[in-house]
Write a protein that holds these residues in place. Structure first.
Motif, PDB file in Angstrom:
ATOM      1  N   LYS A 160       0.813  -1.217   0.000  1.00  0.00           N
ATOM      2  CA  LYS A 160       0.000   0.000   0.000  1.00  0.00           C
ATOM      3  C   LYS A 160       0.850   1.272   0.000  1.00  0.00           C
ATOM      4  O   LYS A 160       0.438   2.291  -0.547  1.00  0.00           O
ATOM      5  N   ARG A 161       2.029   1.223   0.621  1.00  0.00           N
ATOM      6  CA  ARG A 161       2.859   2.418   0.776  1.00  0.00           C
ATOM      7  C   ARG A 161       4.004   2.489  -0.228  1.00  0.00           C
ATOM      8  O   ARG A 161       4.809   3.427  -0.190  1.00  0.00           O
ATOM      9  N   CYS A 162       4.106   1.538  -1.114  1.00  0.00           N
ATOM     10  CA  CYS A 162       5.232   1.410  -2.031  1.00  0.00           C
ATOM     11  C   CYS A 162       5.519   2.728  -2.760  1.00  0.00           C
ATOM     12  O   CYS A 162       4.654   3.289  -3.427  1.00  0.00           O
ATOM     13  N   SER A 163       6.757   3.212  -2.590  1.00  0.00           N
ATOM     14  CA  SER A 163       7.209   4.429  -3.264  1.00  0.00           C
ATOM     15  C   SER A 163       8.732   4.476  -3.204  1.00  0.00           C
ATOM     16  O   SER A 163       9.355   3.755  -2.416  1.00  0.00           O
ATOM     17  N   LEU A 164       9.322   5.337  -3.986  1.00  0.00           N
ATOM     18  CA  LEU A 164      10.773   5.491  -3.980  1.00  0.00           C
ATOM     19  C   LEU A 164      11.266   5.948  -2.609  1.00  0.00           C
ATOM     20  O   LEU A 164      12.245   5.408  -2.084  1.00  0.00           O
ATOM     21  N   LEU A 165      10.584   6.912  -2.005  1.00  0.00           N
ATOM     22  CA  LEU A 165      11.006   7.397  -0.684  1.00  0.00           C
ATOM     23  C   LEU A 165      10.897   6.312   0.378  1.00  0.00           C
ATOM     24  O   LEU A 165      11.773   6.185   1.243  1.00  0.00           O
ATOM     25  N   PHE A 166       9.829   5.523   0.321  1.00  0.00           N
ATOM     26  CA  PHE A 166       9.666   4.432   1.282  1.00  0.00           C
ATOM     27  C   PHE A 166      10.760   3.386   1.075  1.00  0.00           C
ATOM     28  O   PHE A 166      11.336   2.885   2.046  1.00  0.00           O
ATOM     29  N   ASP A 167      11.088   3.069  -0.178  1.00  0.00           N
ATOM     30  CA  ASP A 167      12.176   2.130  -0.457  1.00  0.00           C
ATOM     31  C   ASP A 167      13.510   2.653   0.087  1.00  0.00           C
ATOM     32  O   ASP A 167      14.281   1.893   0.676  1.00  0.00           O
ATOM     33  N   LEU A 168      13.772   3.938  -0.095  1.00  0.00           N
ATOM     34  CA  LEU A 168      15.025   4.520   0.427  1.00  0.00           C
ATOM     35  C   LEU A 168      15.064   4.450   1.948  1.00  0.00           C
ATOM     36  O   LEU A 168      16.113   4.145   2.536  1.00  0.00           O
ATOM     37  N   LYS A 169      13.948   4.687   2.585  1.00  0.00           N
ATOM     38  CA  LYS A 169      13.872   4.574   4.052  1.00  0.00           C
ATOM     39  C   LYS A 169      14.169   3.140   4.485  1.00  0.00           C
ATOM     40  O   LYS A 169      14.944   2.911   5.425  1.00  0.00           O
ATOM     41  N   ILE A 170      13.578   2.168   3.791  1.00  0.00           N
ATOM     42  CA  ILE A 170      13.793   0.756   4.134  1.00  0.00           C
ATOM     43  C   ILE A 170      15.256   0.368   3.921  1.00  0.00           C
ATOM     44  O   ILE A 170      15.845  -0.329   4.751  1.00  0.00           O
ATOM     45  N   MET A 171      15.862   0.843   2.831  1.00  0.00           N
ATOM     46  CA  MET A 171      17.275   0.532   2.589  1.00  0.00           C
ATOM     47  C   MET A 171      18.159   1.114   3.691  1.00  0.00           C
ATOM     48  O   MET A 171      19.076   0.449   4.171  1.00  0.00           O
ATOM     49  N   TRP A 172      17.882   2.361   4.090  1.00  0.00           N
ATOM     50  CA  TRP A 172      18.669   2.987   5.155  1.00  0.00           C
ATOM     51  C   TRP A 172      18.493   2.221   6.472  1.00  0.00           C
ATOM     52  O   TRP A 172      19.466   1.927   7.158  1.00  0.00           O
ATOM     53  N   MET A 173      17.263   1.864   6.802  1.00  0.00           N
ATOM     54  CA  MET A 173      17.001   1.120   8.036  1.00  0.00           C
ATOM     55  C   MET A 173      17.641  -0.272   7.986  1.00  0.00           C
ATOM     56  O   MET A 173      18.097  -0.789   9.010  1.00  0.00           O
ATOM     57  N   THR A 174      17.726  -0.852   6.797  1.00  0.00           N
ATOM     58  CA  THR A 174      18.380  -2.154   6.632  1.00  0.00           C
ATOM     59  C   THR A 174      19.863  -2.048   6.964  1.00  0.00           C
ATOM     60  O   THR A 174      20.408  -2.902   7.671  1.00  0.00           O
ATOM     61  N   VAL A 175      20.504  -1.017   6.459  1.00  0.00           N
ATOM     62  CA  VAL A 175      21.931  -0.812   6.756  1.00  0.00           C
ATOM     63  C   VAL A 175      22.136  -0.732   8.264  1.00  0.00           C
ATOM     64  O   VAL A 175      23.035  -1.389   8.819  1.00  0.00           O
ATOM     65  N   LEU A 176      21.300   0.018   8.949  1.00  0.00           N
ATOM     66  CA  LEU A 176      21.419   0.147  10.408  1.00  0.00           C
ATOM     67  C   LEU A 176      21.204  -1.195  11.108  1.00  0.00           C
ATOM     68  O   LEU A 176      21.938  -1.544  12.038  1.00  0.00           O
ATOM     69  N   LYS A 177      20.214  -1.963  10.658  1.00  0.00           N
ATOM     70  CA  LYS A 177      19.917  -3.270  11.255  1.00  0.00           C
ATOM     71  C   LYS A 177      21.073  -4.251  11.022  1.00  0.00           C
ATOM     72  O   LYS A 177      21.443  -5.003  11.927  1.00  0.00           O
ATOM     73  N   VAL A 178      21.628  -4.254   9.813  1.00  0.00           N
ATOM     74  CA  VAL A 178      22.730  -5.175   9.506  1.00  0.00           C
ATOM     75  C   VAL A 178      23.951  -4.820  10.346  1.00  0.00           C
ATOM     76  O   VAL A 178      24.597  -5.707  10.913  1.00  0.00           O
ATOM     77  N   LEU A 179      24.260  -3.547  10.447  1.00  0.00           N
ATOM     78  CA  LEU A 179      25.413  -3.132  11.263  1.00  0.00           C
ATOM     79  C   LEU A 179      25.237  -3.511  12.727  1.00  0.00           C
ATOM     80  O   LEU A 179      26.194  -3.869  13.399  1.00  0.00           O
ATOM     81  N   ALA A 180      23.998  -3.452  13.197  1.00  0.00           N
ATOM     82  CA  ALA A 180      23.709  -3.811  14.592  1.00  0.00           C
ATOM     83  C   ALA A 180      23.491  -5.322  14.769  1.00  0.00           C
ATOM     84  O   ALA A 180      23.344  -5.797  15.900  1.00  0.00           O
ATOM     85  N   ARG A 181      23.433  -6.056  13.641  1.00  0.00           N
ATOM     86  CA  ARG A 181      23.143  -7.490  13.647  1.00  0.00           C
ATOM     87  C   ARG A 181      21.854  -7.781  14.390  1.00  0.00           C
ATOM     88  O   ARG A 181      21.724  -8.728  15.145  1.00  0.00           O
ATOM     89  N   ASP A 182      20.892  -6.955  14.140  1.00  0.00           N
ATOM     90  CA  ASP A 182      19.613  -7.010  14.823  1.00  0.00           C
ATOM     91  C   ASP A 182      18.634  -7.939  14.100  1.00  0.00           C
ATOM     92  O   ASP A 182      18.510  -7.905  12.885  1.00  0.00           O
ATOM     93  N   GLY A 183      17.935  -8.771  14.853  1.00  0.00           N
ATOM     94  CA  GLY A 183      16.874  -9.605  14.296  1.00  0.00           C
ATOM     95  C   GLY A 183      17.324 -10.889  13.636  1.00  0.00           C
ATOM     96  O   GLY A 183      16.550 -11.535  12.937  1.00  0.00           O
TER      97      GLY A 183
END
Length: 186
Positions: A160-183
């Motif tokens: 429902k929310r799919c957009s370029l800005l939402f994708d960029l937010k998800i990519m940025w949050m992914t980088v943070l999660k991977v660096l923290a080895r979260d989840g």
């Protein structure tokens, strides 16, 4: 636009990470028997099965089921398997799937071919029409720990929310999660 961004990012990332990818491949080869890559049958857009590569983090006789369904997943890990998974280095070969068009950088994670409950729920909600992603809204909101119903709810929210800005937010949050080895549980 999304496909062009995927191609540009995949080519750039592959070039930038070529040396670490080579080191990871060599480490897999030197620490366990079997192929460097594990080709997993996954469900893609419109429920079409495709072959998704990962660096092999599990022993060659591991059952082809989701890791959380294994009685003792740790017994199946290769000597560097836990590191590959927690660092998400095992996911780097999926850049190939992005270049081929089987995957995108952002979308619902591709289900295993035998995750019938997940596939069915996604199909009922129209999520199956999306190109699966290397990362996604459900990935950054729980990854391995999410029950299937919650995962599908997050996939529907992404639809429902799919957009370029939402994708960029998800990519940025992914980088943070991977660096923290979260989840990552294994």
């Amino acid at each position: 636009m999304k496909r062009l961004l995927d191609l540009t990012l995949a080519l750039t990332t592959t070039a930038f990470l070529a040396f670490p990818i080579l080191i990871a491949a060599l480490a897999v080869r030197l620490t366990s028997q079997g192929a460097i890559l594990y080709w997993s049958e996954r469900v893609g857009r419109n429920n079409v099965i495709f072959q998704m590569p990962k660096f092999r983090s599990m022993l060659i006789d591991t059952p082809a089921v989701a890791t959380h369904l294994l009685e003792n997943p740790n017994q199946y890990l290769t000597p560097i398997g836990s590191f590959l998974r927690k660092s998400s280095i095992d996911e780097l070969p999926q850049l190939w799937s992005i270049l081929k068009g089987d995957m995108s950088f952002v979308g619902p994670r591709p289900a295993l071919f035998n995750q019938y409950d997940l596939i069915s729920l996604r199909t009922q909600q129209g999520v199956h029409e999306l190109v699966p992603g290397l990362t996604g809204w459900a990935q950054i909101n729980g990854r391995d720990e999410l029950p299937i119903l919650q995962k599908v709810e997050l996939d529907v929210e992404y639809l429902k929310r799919c957009s370029l800005l939402f994708d960029l937010k998800i990519m940025w949050m992914t980088v943070l999660k991977v660096l923290a080895r979260d989840g990552v549980s294994h």
